[in-house]
Design a protein around this motif. Sequence first.
Motif: not given
Length: 455
Positions: A116, A118, A122, A138, A142, A144, A172
């Motif tokens: 992922y 920024k 997701l 995100y 790690n 969100i 995602t």
Amino acid sequence: MKKKFVATTLTAIIGLSTFGGIAPVEMQNIQASAATINPQNNQAAVDAKADQLIQTAKSLIGKATYSNIEYKSTYPYKFSCATFLMYIFEKNGVDLATYNEDYMMKQGTYVAKGQYQKGDLLFFDSRGGNVPNHVGMYIGDNKIIQMADPTQKIVITDLDSKPYYKDSYITTRRVLPTLLPSNPATKGDNIVSKAYSLKDKVTMGTTNNASTLRFTATGFVDHVYKTNGVTLGTTNLKELMKKGTTVSKANLKKGDLVFFNGVTGSSTPTMVGIYAGDHRIIVPNSSGVLTRVLFVDYYAKHYITAKRVISGGTTTSIAAPAPTTSTTQSADKVVTFATSLMSKVKFGYSYNESTLTFTSAGFTYYVFNKHGIDLKGKLASGQAQVGTAVSKANLQKGDLLFFSTNNGRTSIKQTGIYVGNDEYLSLTSKGNVIKDKLTSTFAKQNYVSARRVLK
């Protein structure tokens, strides 16, 4: 979560009256990873925009309540998980053109789990399926940010904090590169940016007056193109549909004109939109200038055609640049050779040129190797890193296609060769090379990405 908005609440804001069921339109499924080149060359803008989105999202913590029946974009705010994201994107000049998680999940590019960046979106399904009923953004480390539920409201959550985020995870999507202008901006980018900039400033009517920003629907379109050096030469809808070069729905590019009828099956246009990239359209009508996605049932049913009236320059009625002669010839040779092998090769978990026994990726390796192209290995996942990423909307003959085999559109297990006309060749585990449509059930449920290896 899933929305049950009251139409009267949203009609003025997002024109709910034009929405229907989910149309059977395919995603653009480019696989994105840390090694993938940003084809728009706008990574600096992407990073800056992601930081803006995160800042806006964080600023709303404690100021909004959860609602899946009402959308309120002023304090005290009311959002569902999806309208929360729609709002923060729109506030930062990026229009997702939908409040629907299903449609959001069809935009952008596929991102492998754990890779992922920024601003990525997701998607989750608490019922254990593949139809999303929740979405978050995100923000790095790690985590969100999400409109979680009526109790938690807007929160920042670590993806390892609860089993839900593993058990309910679907996929995602990376939307920022394609929803932002390229660097340098193309003619299509400039047209789309101009149309968006006028979205809340123009008044729709029965006359055209640029000084007061009052336009008919086609007058608005004519004005947008004219300010970008493209003379359409008419504000008559039927005449406008005769302009430019016809382009297929699968090959739409920013700045193309898209036409719709009022009666299904009719060839007479009643509405025109500007294609804004990534399945979005800008539609001027009596209600104002609206933004929508082509997945909406109404637009799928009433679509007539699309016209390309721009190229890289300022002239009209010019088709998009064609592949070079050498590339076209190479693609023709690859496709002809692969087609000639359809009844000769057989599937097996080995690589044997003498017996023409291959896995799916072994077959593509053999075909391209015979034409001087090294795919760097006989595994599908490895071949998916060769060449350059290409969107499904811009496929050319000879492109490599990649599929899952479990209807998950995640793990790449099967390869194919695009042969044109929405068709591809692939050696399947059933034993033979098949020619299939990208609109087939298998392709819809398993298409992951494409790479261009011919130059």
